[in-house]
Design a protein around this motif. Structure first.
Motif, short mmCIF file in Angstrom:
data_model
loop_
_atom_site.label_atom_id
_atom_site.label_comp_id
_atom_site.label_asym_id
_atom_site.label_seq_id
_atom_site.Cartn_x
_atom_site.Cartn_y
_atom_site.Cartn_z
N VAL A 198 -21.32 -42.36 21.85
CA VAL A 198 -20.48 -42.53 20.57
C VAL A 198 -19.29 -41.49 20.54
O VAL A 198 -18.38 -42.02 20.24
CB VAL A 198 -21.71 -42.25 19.41
CG1 VAL A 198 -20.75 -41.79 18.14
CG2 VAL A 198 -22.84 -43.13 19.12
N ILE A 199 -19.74 -40.24 21.28
CA ILE A 199 -18.50 -39.66 21.45
C ILE A 199 -17.46 -40.11 22.21
O ILE A 199 -16.23 -40.05 21.84
CB ILE A 199 -18.93 -38.39 21.76
CG1 ILE A 199 -19.75 -37.63 20.92
CG2 ILE A 199 -17.58 -37.13 21.95
CD1 ILE A 199 -20.68 -36.26 21.17
N SER A 200 -17.88 -40.62 23.40
CA SER A 200 -16.81 -41.09 24.52
C SER A 200 -16.14 -42.43 23.89
O SER A 200 -14.95 -42.79 24.24
CB SER A 200 -17.65 -41.72 25.72
OG SER A 200 -18.45 -40.45 26.24
N ALA A 201 -16.68 -43.17 22.95
CA ALA A 201 -16.01 -44.33 22.22
C ALA A 201 -15.06 -43.83 21.22
O ALA A 201 -14.08 -44.67 20.87
CB ALA A 201 -16.99 -45.09 21.59
N ILE A 202 -14.88 -42.67 20.87
CA ILE A 202 -14.02 -42.15 19.73
C ILE A 202 -12.47 -42.47 20.19
O ILE A 202 -11.51 -42.90 19.69
CB ILE A 202 -14.10 -40.80 19.65
CG1 ILE A 202 -15.40 -40.56 18.82
CG2 ILE A 202 -13.06 -40.20 18.80
CD1 ILE A 202 -15.74 -39.19 18.19
N GLY A 203 -12.10 -42.01 21.59
CA GLY A 203 -10.64 -42.10 22.06
C GLY A 203 -10.52 -43.61 22.16
O GLY A 203 -9.23 -43.82 21.43
N ARG A 259 -19.88 -31.58 28.11
CA ARG A 259 -19.79 -32.70 28.86
C ARG A 259 -19.79 -33.83 28.17
O ARG A 259 -19.28 -34.96 28.35
CB ARG A 259 -21.20 -32.93 29.93
CG ARG A 259 -21.08 -31.80 30.95
CD ARG A 259 -22.22 -32.28 31.88
NE ARG A 259 -22.55 -30.79 32.90
CZ ARG A 259 -23.50 -30.00 32.51
NH1 ARG A 259 -24.14 -29.99 31.55
NH2 ARG A 259 -23.36 -29.15 33.52
N GLU A 260 -20.48 -34.02 26.95
CA GLU A 260 -20.44 -35.12 25.98
C GLU A 260 -19.24 -35.18 25.37
O GLU A 260 -18.73 -36.59 25.34
CB GLU A 260 -21.71 -34.96 24.93
CG GLU A 260 -22.93 -34.82 25.61
CD GLU A 260 -24.25 -34.57 24.66
OE1 GLU A 260 -23.67 -34.18 23.26
OE2 GLU A 260 -25.28 -34.69 24.84
N TRP A 261 -18.74 -34.04 24.96
CA TRP A 261 -17.15 -34.37 24.30
C TRP A 261 -15.89 -34.64 25.12
O TRP A 261 -15.00 -34.76 24.80
CB TRP A 261 -17.07 -33.35 23.45
CG TRP A 261 -17.80 -33.40 22.14
CD1 TRP A 261 -19.22 -32.88 21.79
CD2 TRP A 261 -17.49 -34.15 20.70
NE1 TRP A 261 -19.46 -33.12 20.53
CE2 TRP A 261 -18.55 -33.95 19.89
CE3 TRP A 261 -16.19 -34.63 20.50
CZ2 TRP A 261 -18.42 -34.43 18.56
CZ3 TRP A 261 -16.28 -35.26 19.22
CH2 TRP A 261 -17.27 -35.04 18.21
N ALA A 262 -16.26 -34.29 26.55
CA ALA A 262 -14.93 -34.29 27.40
C ALA A 262 -14.23 -35.55 27.23
O ALA A 262 -12.97 -35.16 27.30
CB ALA A 262 -15.53 -33.92 28.82
N LEU A 263 -14.89 -36.51 27.66
CA LEU A 263 -13.98 -37.89 27.78
C LEU A 263 -13.12 -38.12 26.46
O LEU A 263 -11.97 -38.39 26.24
CB LEU A 263 -14.91 -38.98 28.11
CG LEU A 263 -14.16 -40.50 28.13
CD1 LEU A 263 -13.22 -40.36 29.30
CD2 LEU A 263 -15.27 -41.35 28.67
#
Length: 246
Positions: free
Chosen positions: A63-68, A220-224
């Motif tokens: 979910v977090i990686s999909a924000i960008g 790590r989860e928020w990095a991308l």
């Protein structure tokens, strides 16, 4: 460019209630697919022996990686809404998600009648042609994904030639090649794009380095997602301040 004083007449059709209703089923199918994939991933993860905590962590990371990417699609949707209307923009970016394809496809459609997107006198036939161009032009990779994906694992195994240690190397190389293909086009596009890519890459490396050294899982989860957003902000700032130097 669209005139601020008047709205092109074809947009009355493009934003009509009937068009909203006709695009709704397509978006619902996309949402249904997403829910099915999520349920299958969760159940398959349990069968593989993953714990509830691991599954929740993976879901949160996704979910977090999909924000960008979602922010980039949203920005592109605003441009598409102004030219082809809300319903079609909603439908097309729900299915494909690439304004870099949709806008040129729509322009190609209306240009067959001597128009350009934003012209006030675009006919209904020209607008319909633009929508068909966008829709039919995007079916190629959908069909390839539908019929080709089931055979990709066999191809990957064949490329490894029975050597298990080569398979992760091949998969990583393919992923790096795909990202490099997209990044090279952006880097060559101009100063803002180059700055955005470089900043995003540096931020990603720094965050992962900190996460590894201090064993911070949430970082790590928020990095991308963080790297993407920072890269976008830097790219916009460069475009506004210095513009493009090439």
């Amino acid at each position: 460019m669209l005139s601020l004083a008047s709205t092109p007449a074809y947009l009355d059709v493009a934003n009509s209630h009937w068009l909203w209703l006709s695009t709704l089923p397509v978006v619902l199918v996309v949402l249904l697919q997403a829910s099915i994939f999520l349920r299958r991933a969760w159940s398959d993860g349990k069968e593989m022996g993953l714990s509830e905590e691991q599954l929740r962590s993976g879901f949160k990371t996704g979910v977090i990686s999909a924000i960008g990417p979602a922010v980039a699609v949203l920005v592109g949707m605003l441009a598409l809404i102004a030219t082809v209307g809300g319903p079609v923009a909603w439908m097309r970016l729900s299915v494909i998600g690439s304004v870099a394809f949709e806008l040129p496809a729509a322009e190609l459609g209306v240009s067959q009648f001597g128009y350009s997107l934003g012209d006030e006198n675009i006919s209904e036939t020209a607008y319909a042609t633009a929508v068909w161009t966008m829709t039919l032009g995007g079916t190629g990779w959908l069909l390839f994904s539908a019929f080709g994906t089931p055979h990709m694992e066999k191809l990957r195994q064949k490329m490894g030639n029975g050597r298990e240690k080569l398979i992760p190397v091949i998969s990583s190389a393919a992923m790096l090649g795909a990202f490099a293909y997209f990044l090279t086009g952006e880097v060559a596009a101009g100063t803002p794009e180059t700055g955005s890519v470089a900043t995003g890459g540096i931020v990603m490396l720094i965050l992962l380095r900190i996460a590894d050294e201090r064993d911070v899982q949430w970082l790590r989860e928020w990095a991308l997602g963080t790297a993407m957003i920072v890269g976008l902000v830097v790219g916009v700032a460069l475009q506004v301040t210095v513009g493009s130097w090439w």
